[in-house]
Design a protein around this motif. Structure first.
Motif, PDB file in Angstrom:
ATOM      1  N   PHE A 127     -20.433   6.026  15.480  1.00 24.46           N
ATOM      2  CA  PHE A 127     -19.474   7.015  14.993  1.00 24.46           C
ATOM      3  C   PHE A 127     -19.050   7.890  16.172  1.00 24.46           C
ATOM      4  N   SER A 128     -17.736   7.972  16.401  1.00 25.48           N
ATOM      5  CA  SER A 128     -17.236   8.737  17.548  1.00 25.48           C
ATOM      6  C   SER A 128     -16.911  10.181  17.210  1.00 25.48           C
ATOM      7  N   TYR A 140     -20.562   9.804   1.148  1.00 22.85           N
ATOM      8  CA  TYR A 140     -19.995   9.808   2.491  1.00 22.85           C
ATOM      9  C   TYR A 140     -21.104   9.725   3.530  1.00 22.85           C
ATOM     10  N   VAL A 141     -20.880   8.937   4.565  1.00 26.49           N
ATOM     11  CA  VAL A 141     -21.789   8.866   5.704  1.00 26.49           C
ATOM     12  C   VAL A 141     -20.993   9.157   6.972  1.00 26.49           C
ATOM     13  N   GLY A 142     -21.507  10.059   7.806  1.00 29.69           N
ATOM     14  CA  GLY A 142     -20.882  10.377   9.080  1.00 29.69           C
ATOM     15  C   GLY A 142     -19.927  11.541   9.049  1.00 29.69           C
ATOM     16  N   CYS A 196     -25.114   6.686  16.979  1.00 31.45           N
ATOM     17  CA  CYS A 196     -25.398   5.405  16.319  1.00 31.45           C
ATOM     18  C   CYS A 196     -26.205   5.613  15.044  1.00 31.45           C
ATOM     19  N   LEU A 197     -25.951   4.759  14.066  1.00 33.46           N
ATOM     20  CA  LEU A 197     -26.767   4.656  12.863  1.00 33.46           C
ATOM     21  C   LEU A 197     -27.109   3.184  12.653  1.00 33.46           C
ATOM     22  N   PRO A 239     -12.451   6.881  13.913  1.00 41.47           N
ATOM     23  CA  PRO A 239     -13.006   6.070  15.003  1.00 41.47           C
ATOM     24  C   PRO A 239     -14.476   5.715  14.806  1.00 41.47           C
ATOM     25  N   VAL A 240     -14.706   4.599  14.114  1.00 37.02           N
ATOM     26  CA  VAL A 240     -16.051   4.074  13.887  1.00 37.02           C
ATOM     27  C   VAL A 240     -16.082   2.622  14.359  1.00 37.02           C
TER      28      VAL A 240
END
Length: 390
Positions: A212-213, A330-332, A352-353, A374-375
């Motif tokens: 994830f950016s 939701y994630v991130g 990172c995940l 941006p992922v």
């Protein structure tokens, strides 16, 4: 979803903030985009004048895909298009009505290749690594009728284009790989209007996971979840920033939120009877370039958290009110933090995940369809640079 993509084009600054100096960071390739197949695309909206007078495109591409779109431009007339794509490892340029040119060389070798193409009146040209394919020629009726639309799709075009792509015998999904220095008429492309799952490319080797950016990047791992009093979340993270939202589901009255704040990991819960939280400040920083395991377990009004070998728990209010409302998980990050003012952190996670398990369901990032910003859904950079000295 419109995003400020300046940070994604100038990779040096994509995760810069006041806390980054303590984190190990990957080295991005400036002006690069990682395309992840069906789950990722960039949409550009171009001025009509740039596409009407002998448009000229250039880009560098690195892929191992044997099939897939690189970019696609529909036209005002349904039957025409301009498309650059990979088929059986060869890079092909398709213009007009199924008129194609290509070299016999295969380019899906995981190495960088420079591609230039142009449309000049009745002729269209393709040059790859200096090797020019035989020019394509349109008939007079085609050359006068082709009017490229203002939409340029890099990667997988949106679903409404798929029917046209199929009858035109073009790939529906984009390649998996990297695009670098994407230019139109000699100038770098302006910021895209929409980013769906396109992250940066990085120097060095890659490993499994999702990167994830930040800058609004997030995914939805469950579209319709009821916030209940029993919950379990396990994942591993390697952050590039010390603060960021990891997971959120629910509203102000019923929710579970997991986030980092200045290196501390917090789980905040509300069962309808008031909020409570548990937090762990690890003895060893999470920004050391290693993956760390996080576990959050809720049972009624007790929530416990484990960060590697350290653990804590909190007992919340016994009063609660059940909710049958369904919410996305939701994630991130979240789409618009301003609408969720009760969240203690709305900043998107950067890093990172991997190995995420949500209520015993394994999350396969690369198969998710709800991807925003941006992922990189397929991989994490393995090579990291040391923190900057203070």
């Amino acid at each position: 979803m419109v995003l400020d993509m300046w940070h994604l084009q100038d990779g040096k600054d994509e995760i810069k903030d006041e806390g980054d100096s303590v984190c190990f960071l990957p080295t991005p390739i400036p002006h690069s985009f990682h395309l992840a197949g069906a789950s990722s695309s960039l949409t550009y909206t171009m001025p009509s004048r740039d596409l009407t007078h002998r448009p000229h495109f250039s880009l560098d591409v690195r892929t191992k895909s044997a099939e897939g779109l690189i970019f696609y431009i529909p036209t005002e007339q349904e039957k025409y298009h301009l498309a650059l794509y990979v088929s059986k490892g060869r890079i092909r340029l398709s213009v007009g009505r199924r008129r194609e040119i290509f070299n016999r060389e295969k380019y899906n070798d995981g190495k960088w290749h420079t591609v230039t193409l142009s449309l000049e009146k009745r002729r269209f040209r393709l040059v790859i690594d200096g090797l020019r394919a035989q020019d394509g020629v349109l008939n007079p009726g085609e050359s006068s009728s082709i009017q490229l639309s203002r939409a340029v799709y890099l990667g997988s075009p949106p679903a409404h284009t798929h029917a046209d792509l199929k009858w035109k015998m073009l790939p529906v999904h984009g390649v998996v790989g990297c695009v670098h220095n994407f230019k139109l008429n000699g100038s770098a492309m302006a910021a895209p209007a929409v980013n769906r799952g396109v992250g940066l490319c990085f120097e060095g080797q890659m490993k499994s996971g999702a990167y994830f950016s930040g800058h609004g990047a997030h995914v939805i791992i469950d579209e319709s979840f009821v916030v209940i009093k029993k919950f379990e979340l396990v994942f591993e993270l390697r952050p590039s920033k010390q603060t960021g939202l990891l997971l959120h589901v629910g509203n102000s009255d019923h929710h579970l939120t997991v986030f980092m704040k200045k290196g501390e990991v917090v789980a905040q819960v509300n069962n309808g009877g008031g909020g409570f939280s548990v937090c762990v400040q690890p003895k060893q920083t999470l920004c050391d370039g290693m993956f760390h395991r996080i576990a959050v377990i809720q049972q009624n009004n007790v929530v416990e958290m484990h960060v590697d070998t350290e653990g804590k728990y909190t007992i919340g209010p016994s009063a609660s009110s059940p909710s049958h409302d369904r919410f996305p998980v939701y994630v991130g990050g979240v789409p618009d933090g301003r609408k969720l003012s009760f969240l203690p952190v709305t900043e998107s996670y950067a890093g990172c995940l991997q190995n995420m398990v949500f209520n015993r369901d394994v999350v396969v990032f690369e198969k998710l369809s709800a991807v925003f910003g941006p992922v990189n859904m397929r991989e994490c950079p393995a090579n990291l640079r040391a923190p900057s000295p203070h």
